[in-house]
Motif scaffolding. Sequence first.
Motif, short mmCIF file in Angstrom:
data_model
loop_
_atom_site.label_atom_id
_atom_site.label_comp_id
_atom_site.label_asym_id
_atom_site.label_seq_id
_atom_site.Cartn_x
_atom_site.Cartn_y
_atom_site.Cartn_z
N ASP B 124 0.84 -1.20 0.00
CA ASP B 124 0.00 0.00 0.00
C ASP B 124 0.87 1.25 0.00
N GLU B 125 0.21 2.40 0.06
CA GLU B 125 0.94 3.66 -0.08
C GLU B 125 1.32 4.24 1.28
N ASN B 126 1.25 3.43 2.34
CA ASN B 126 1.60 3.94 3.66
C ASN B 126 3.03 3.55 4.02
N TYR B 127 3.77 4.52 4.51
CA TYR B 127 5.14 4.26 4.95
C TYR B 127 5.28 4.76 6.37
N MET B 128 5.75 3.91 7.26
CA MET B 128 5.94 4.33 8.66
C MET B 128 6.94 3.39 9.33
N PRO B 129 7.56 3.87 10.43
CA PRO B 129 8.48 2.99 11.16
C PRO B 129 7.70 1.87 11.84
N PRO B 130 8.39 0.73 12.11
CA PRO B 130 7.69 -0.41 12.72
C PRO B 130 7.00 -0.05 14.04
N VAL B 132 5.68 2.74 15.00
CA VAL B 132 4.42 3.46 14.75
C VAL B 132 3.35 2.48 14.29
N ALA B 133 3.76 1.55 13.42
CA ALA B 133 2.80 0.56 12.93
C ALA B 133 2.24 -0.27 14.08
N MET B 142 -4.85 1.47 12.45
CA MET B 142 -4.01 1.14 11.30
C MET B 142 -4.80 1.36 10.00
N PRO B 143 -4.22 2.10 9.07
CA PRO B 143 -4.93 2.28 7.79
C PRO B 143 -5.10 0.93 7.11
N THR B 144 -6.29 0.65 6.63
CA THR B 144 -6.53 -0.63 6.00
C THR B 144 -6.31 -0.52 4.50
#
Lengths: 257, 153
Positions: B124-130, B132-133, B142-144
């Motif tokens: 998907d188009e989401n980028y984040m550090p582990p 944060v996830a 969490m964005p689905t």
Amino acid sequence: MWSFFHKLASPKHFYRIAGAWIPWLGGITLLLMVVGLYLGLWVAPPDYQQGDSYRIMFVHVPAAWMSLFIYVFMAVCGGIGLIWNMKMADIMAMTSAPIGASFTFLALVTGSIWGKPMWGTWWVWDARLTSELILLFLYLGYIALQNAIEDPRTAARAGAILAIVGSVNIPIIHYSVEWWNTLHQGPTVTRMDKPAIHSSMLWPLLLMALAFQLYFFTLLLMRARVELLYRERRSRWVRELMGNLQPSPLSNNREVI
Amino acid sequence: MTPRQRRMIWVAVIITGVSLATFLALAAFQKNLLYFYTPSQVQAGEAPTGYAFRVGGLVEKGSVKRQPDSLAVRFTLTDGNAKVTVFYDGILPDLFREGQGIIAIGQLQPDGLFKASQVLAKHDENYMPPEVADALKKTGAMPTVDEFKGANR
């Protein structure tokens, strides 16, 4: 303000002003790129899903943005040259094409390198990848057309029409991931509803984007100066600049370059 | 009308004409430009039966069954409404996991099993550090991956 732009449209003044800007633009480009790459490759955390592989984004995404931006720039300059018969606009359109083609190529190659480990394939014929490939062909076609026509005015006119016609591809590339089911993911940064990228990753990306943008303008000014010298090679100011012509002691309108 | 205005009109005519032509062409090819079918579309019989096509969806949690001593794997793809069971014998991409968006290329068998010749991972188009996830997962914010749902826009 306007007189400044009018001066830029005159070859001689453009040559001088561009020459003064290039070192500054180049210096800021280098600085931004070093800081952006350092933040992106060392400081930014790994991604929760893709680990460290996502870091190629810091080159891939700005390159892809530039490939679109330069095409629009080229089409707008072509249109200005077509309507207002402006020589500098023709030169801008013509000299930006190889830079745009290079950015497109870079976006395709880095995308491919990113795609292999993440998606499991180097290439797929989905709408985003295919339309970006068509963009590369548009650039190459534009360059070929420019080189095929001897007369610069005719070449600029033909090129401008090709650039304007081809610009329909730009919204297609941008919206391809929203209009159709694609393997390529949707837009990250331009999404408004929620932050799709953590700020620690967004900042290096924006810095790199700015660096690429300034890099483009640096290269553009350098290439435009060379093209200008060539086209104006018979004019007095170029010959004086090159030292081929001793200004006649009788000429009282000798201009200082 | 000055020549300049005439040229302006010409440029406007070219842009409008080409945009219109492109729009009509894309509208006509809409179906062929779909990179993959969703499980709902497959269930509705919209996907071709005679030849290979792609199906995209999320790997359903707990549906991945690997055969011991081989690479063969069987899993279910879902878009929230319908399901397609996929059989694949080959190397899966690094991102393959339960809950991940996947595109499988292959043929639908008469019994409804989708036999894949290639499996691609769609991230998907989401980028984040582990960290944060993890935090987002805990709070359920969490964005689905919703790209497989309203896919047939």
